[in-house]
Design an enzyme around this catalytic site. Structure first.
Site, PDB file in Angstrom:
ATOM      1  N   SER A  87      30.510 -39.046 -56.331  1.00 32.84           N
ATOM      2  CA  SER A  87      29.524 -37.979 -56.186  1.00 32.84           C
ATOM      3  C   SER A  87      28.422 -38.006 -57.243  1.00 32.84           C
ATOM      4  CB  SER A  87      30.242 -36.637 -56.175  1.00 32.84           C
ATOM      5  OG  SER A  87      29.353 -35.623 -55.854  1.00 32.84           O
ATOM      6  N   HIS A  88      28.347 -36.951 -58.054  1.00 33.75           N
ATOM      7  CA  HIS A  88      27.248 -36.841 -59.020  1.00 33.75           C
ATOM      8  C   HIS A  88      27.491 -37.699 -60.263  1.00 33.75           C
ATOM      9  CE1 HIS A  88      30.311 -33.944 -60.101  1.00 33.75           C
ATOM     10  NE2 HIS A  88      29.899 -34.043 -61.353  1.00 33.75           N
TER      11      HIS A  88
ATOM     12  N   ASP B 127      22.457 -35.230 -54.568  1.00 34.10           N
ATOM     13  CA  ASP B 127      23.267 -36.019 -55.508  1.00 34.10           C
ATOM     14  C   ASP B 127      23.748 -37.341 -54.896  1.00 34.10           C
ATOM     15  OD1 ASP B 127      25.153 -34.939 -53.765  1.00 34.10           O
ATOM     16  OD2 ASP B 127      26.705 -34.872 -55.317  1.00 34.10           O
TER      17      ASP B 127
ATOM     18  N   ASP C  79      26.392 -38.472 -53.340  1.00 32.20           N
ATOM     19  CA  ASP C  79      26.940 -38.532 -51.983  1.00 32.20           C
ATOM     20  C   ASP C  79      26.291 -37.544 -51.028  1.00 32.20           C
ATOM     21  OD1 ASP C  79      28.090 -36.451 -53.444  1.00 32.20           O
ATOM     22  OD2 ASP C  79      29.924 -36.462 -52.250  1.00 32.20           O
TER      23      ASP C  79
ATOM     24  N   ASP D  60      25.930 -34.243 -50.974  1.00 37.31           N
ATOM     25  CA  ASP D  60      26.419 -32.892 -50.652  1.00 37.31           C
ATOM     26  C   ASP D  60      25.814 -31.812 -51.544  1.00 37.31           C
ATOM     27  OD1 ASP D  60      27.855 -33.713 -52.867  1.00 37.31           O
ATOM     28  OD2 ASP D  60      29.839 -33.239 -52.034  1.00 37.31           O
TER      29      ASP D  60
HETATM   30  C1  VG1 Z   1      32.295 -29.891 -59.975  1.00 38.97           C
HETATM   31  C2  VG1 Z   1      31.693 -28.557 -59.605  1.00 38.97           C
HETATM   32  C3  VG1 Z   1      32.333 -28.024 -58.351  1.00 38.97           C
HETATM   33  C4  VG1 Z   1      32.172 -29.055 -57.230  1.00 38.97           C
HETATM   34  C5  VG1 Z   1      32.753 -30.386 -57.675  1.00 38.97           C
HETATM   35  C6  VG1 Z   1      32.531 -31.484 -56.669  1.00 38.97           C
HETATM   36  O1  VG1 Z   1      33.664 -29.728 -60.247  1.00 38.97           O
HETATM   37  O2  VG1 Z   1      31.844 -27.638 -60.654  1.00 38.97           O
HETATM   38  O3  VG1 Z   1      31.741 -26.794 -58.005  1.00 38.97           O
HETATM   39  O4  VG1 Z   1      32.827 -28.624 -56.068  1.00 38.97           O
HETATM   40  O5  VG1 Z   1      32.147 -30.804 -58.897  1.00 38.97           O
HETATM   41  O6  VG1 Z   1      31.175 -31.678 -56.426  1.00 38.97           O
HETATM   42  P1  VG1 Z   1      34.231 -29.654 -61.739  1.00 38.97           P
HETATM   43  O7  VG1 Z   1      35.721 -29.582 -61.587  1.00 38.97           O
HETATM   44  O8  VG1 Z   1      33.730 -30.856 -62.440  1.00 38.97           O
HETATM   45  O9  VG1 Z   1      33.652 -28.411 -62.320  1.00 38.97           O
HETATM   46  V1  VG1 Z   1      30.628 -33.206 -55.984  1.00 38.97           V
HETATM   47  O10 VG1 Z   1      29.104 -33.063 -55.464  1.00 38.97           O
HETATM   48  O11 VG1 Z   1      30.798 -34.033 -57.473  1.00 38.97           O
HETATM   49  O12 VG1 Z   1      31.757 -33.775 -54.921  1.00 38.97           O
HETATM   50 CO    CO Z   2      28.513 -34.684 -54.446  1.00 44.06          CO
END
Ligand code: VG1
Ligand code: CO
Length: 623
Positions: free
Chosen positions: A181-182, A346, A348, A350
């Site tokens: 993802s990000h 980002d 992926d 989403d």
């Molecule tokens: C983070 C965000 C959360 C989001 C998750 C996945 O998680 O805070 O709100 O759902 O990333 O997003 P964490 O546990 O690092 O706070 V993505 O776009 O990286 O799939």
């Molecule tokens: Co993402």
């Protein structure tokens, strides 16, 4: 069928595998391919001719009568526990012997047979480094475990929302998303894998816990002896009763967007000469979607897409659409002559960040504003949303919209997987997270392009009667009008990335201790405590409980301070502090959030002793 998998129950070892130092899943892609193709019955030239045939028609099916399934001995690997969203590690870790293969096999070991045997699974990812090799590994293990069909995005590309859309549209049993993802990508950075279920939602913790358990006892991997699949051409390749269909990554998703939104309405706005639009794909997966959707279908100018080519390392960038990592877009949007609307997504696809000219919309406000305007601006919500929900640390802006519209409202832990059950039960239509995630029950993932189209719909609707030469209703106008109606929830998040785990864990333990002794009515500076706890959630649909989801201090005026550790990092610990304060007074709405929140931020830092525990003077990212 019986003959195809005749060897399935009596798997045998090839001597070259037994005790070998390397495996067919070794880091080197060449070893990976040669390890398999050398031993594969159909010669690779045969495969090429199959692919050549299929590419011209897009649908020619050919292959061998049966496939051989091999059993590969393996050993458990520590630490394969999924976090907030799938399993994420440094790519080098995933490339270690059997690391990915073990997890994939553990997944099959965890699913009920009917969820994968002869079933259809979707496979795609964000185009990051190692996805191509990973695709081949996943396909071979899927075939080895008796999966019937894999639908894979061309070049392995499918955004997270597109995987969810394809699973739902094609009635697949589930799907794999290859993305961290990000998190940044490339040989030195991160890789990740996520499994989604048949309604397109991320697998629940009951399944991911089982997978983790199985990674600790795994002893064999079942692999089909088939050649690497050519992912560069749309078409079907068959081996016995196993088939791989390479699909266009955009078409199913685009079709869904056309159902949800009024494309003519949006086209009207994007084609106005007085409306400037900019989309930053951050060299990530939405690069594959932005041109076909915004330019080819909706009439945006070709130069309105920046960083529109997906790259394996995201052009050395950090594909996280926030004020720090999407700085190029922010700079353009803050110019006097900058565009009227800007957005980024980002790795992926989403997440989304939405900006007006010189105006940043917080994700917490964004979901509330979309919810407040959905019924009039978006055809999918013509009958009104069924219910609204947000993750716990997300600001309470959405709560006020739910109250005004008299809609059911839910507060869930961080992570999109907690929204799916509510959507499946028909209780939830629009939801969001403060972390730049916004979405609806059109799929079961947050959806960056959906959020952009939702905002464009709202702006287009508001400007339907704005004549050429008149001032357009701007993003800032929409937000300020919303604040005037509902009040403003000032919100900010401080991230301290890659802290030492020990200090960060101790800080959370320390806070839990404070919480356990806290009493309502205690004063914290100028604030009076209403309650403090470690958030726990009981799913109203299946009764499952998620505890220890974030330490929160809630004060009598509605202000909140929340602490959690990230569950998506690949190294050390990331501390997140969320700060929120409600302001009903319109005359105070234009204050900068950092100024409005300063007393609470100082309070959060002193209550947590963050500097002492982590040694950090300053956050890495402020949102
Ligand atoms: C983070 C965000 C959360 C989001 C998750 C996945 O998680 O805070 O709100 O759902 O990333 O997003 P964490 O546990 O690092 O706070 V993505 O776009 O990286 O799939
Ligand atoms: Co993402």
């Amino acid at each position: 069928m019986a003959s195809t998998y005749a060897r399935f129950d009596t798997v045998f070892l090839f001597s070259r595998f037994a005790g070998a130092k390397y495996s067919p899943f070794s880091p080197s892609p060449s070893l990976l391919s040669s390890g398999f193709q050398l031993r594969t019955k159909p010669a690779s030239s045969r495969l090429q001719s199959i692919v050549a045939l299929s590419s011209s028609s897009g649908a020619v099916v050919a292959g061998t009568d049966s496939i051989e399934i091999k059993s590969l001995p393996t050993k458990p690997i520590e630490g394969q526990k999924t976090g907030t969203s799938g399993l994420r590690k440094k790519v080098k870790v995933f490339m270690e012997e059997n690391y990915l293969a073990n997890w994939i096999q553990a997944l099959f070991n965890s699913l009920p047979l009917e969820d994968y045997k002869n079933a259809t699974l979707v496979l795609g990812g964000d185009g990051r480094y190692f996805n191509k090799e990973a695709s081949q590994i996943i396909i071979k293990i899927a075939a080895g475990n008796g999966v019937g069909t894999i639908l894979v995005g061309k070049e392995g590309i499918l955004s997270t929302p597109a995987v969810s859309a394809v699973i739902r549209k094609r009635k697949a049993n589930g799907g794999f998303i290859m993305s961290a993802s990000h998190n940044p990508g490339g040989p030195e950075y991160d890789w990740g894998i996520k499994f989604n279920y048949s309604s397109g939602q991320p697998a629940p913790e009951s399944i991911t816990d089982k997978i983790y358990g199985n990674t600790l006892s795994i002893s064999e991997i079942k692999v089909a002896e088939i050649p690497d699949i050519d992912l560069s051409q749309v078409g079907v390749t068959k081996y016995g009763s196993f088939s791989v269909e390479v699909i266009d990554p955009v078409s199913d998703y685009l079709e869904l967007m056309e159902d949800v939104f009024d494309f003519d309405l949006i086209r009207g706005l994007l084609s106005r000469p007085d409306f400037g639009f900019m989309f930053d794909a951050m060299h990530a997966v939405t690069g594959a979607y932005a041109k076909p959707i915004f330019v080819d279908n909706l009439g945006a100018k070709p130069d309105s897409i920046s960083n529109g080519v997906p790259l394996e390392d995201f052009g050395h960038g950090h594909p996280d659409p926030n004020l720090t990592y999407a700085k190029d877009l922010v700079d353009v949007m803050y110019r006097d002559d900058g565009p009227d609307f800007g957005a980024a997504s980002d790795g992926d696809g989403d997440r989304n960040m939405v900006l007006g000219n010189k105006f940043f919309v917080t994700p917490s406000d964004s979901v509330a504003i979309i919810a407040a305007n959905a019924q009039e601006a978006i055809p999918y919500f013509r009958a009104g949303p069924k219910g609204l929900a947000r993750s716990m640390p997300t600001s309470g802006a959405l709560d006020r919209v739910a109250e005004k519209l008299k809609l059911p409202f839910f507060e869930v832990p961080t992570g999109w997987k907690f929204f799916g059950n509510l959507m499946d039960a028909g209780k939830l239509s629009i939801c969001g997270e403060e972390s730049f995630g916004t979405g609806s029950d059109h799929i079961r993932e947050k959806d960056g392009i959906w959020a952009v189209l939702a905002w464009l719909s709202i702006l287009a609707h508001r400007n339907k009667d704005t004549k050429a030469g008149d001032k357009l209703v701007s993003v800032a106008d929409v937000v300020k009008e919303y604040w005037a109606t509902y009040g403003r929830n000032f919100f900010s998040r401080y991230d301290y990335e890659e802290c030492e785990s020990e200090g960060a864990n101790k800080m959370i333990e320390y806070l839990r201790d404070i919480v356990s002794k806290s009493k309502a009515g205690e004063s914290y500076g100028n604030y009076v405590l209403q309650f403090a706890d470690d958030f726990s959630y009981t799913d109203p649909v299946d009764g499952s409980v998620a505890s220890k989801q974030g330490v929160r201090f809630v004060f009598t005026d509605g202000s909140r301070i929340i602490f959690r550790l990230s569950g998506t990092g690949s190294a050390g610990a990331t501390v997140r502090i969320y700060i929120e304060q409600f302001e009903p007074d319109v005359s105070k709405h234009d204050v900068d959030a950092q100024i409005a929140l300063k007393p609470l931020i100082d309070l959060a830092l002193s209550v947590s002793k963050l500097k002492d525990f982590t040694g950090r003077e300053k956050p890495t990212v402020i949102t």
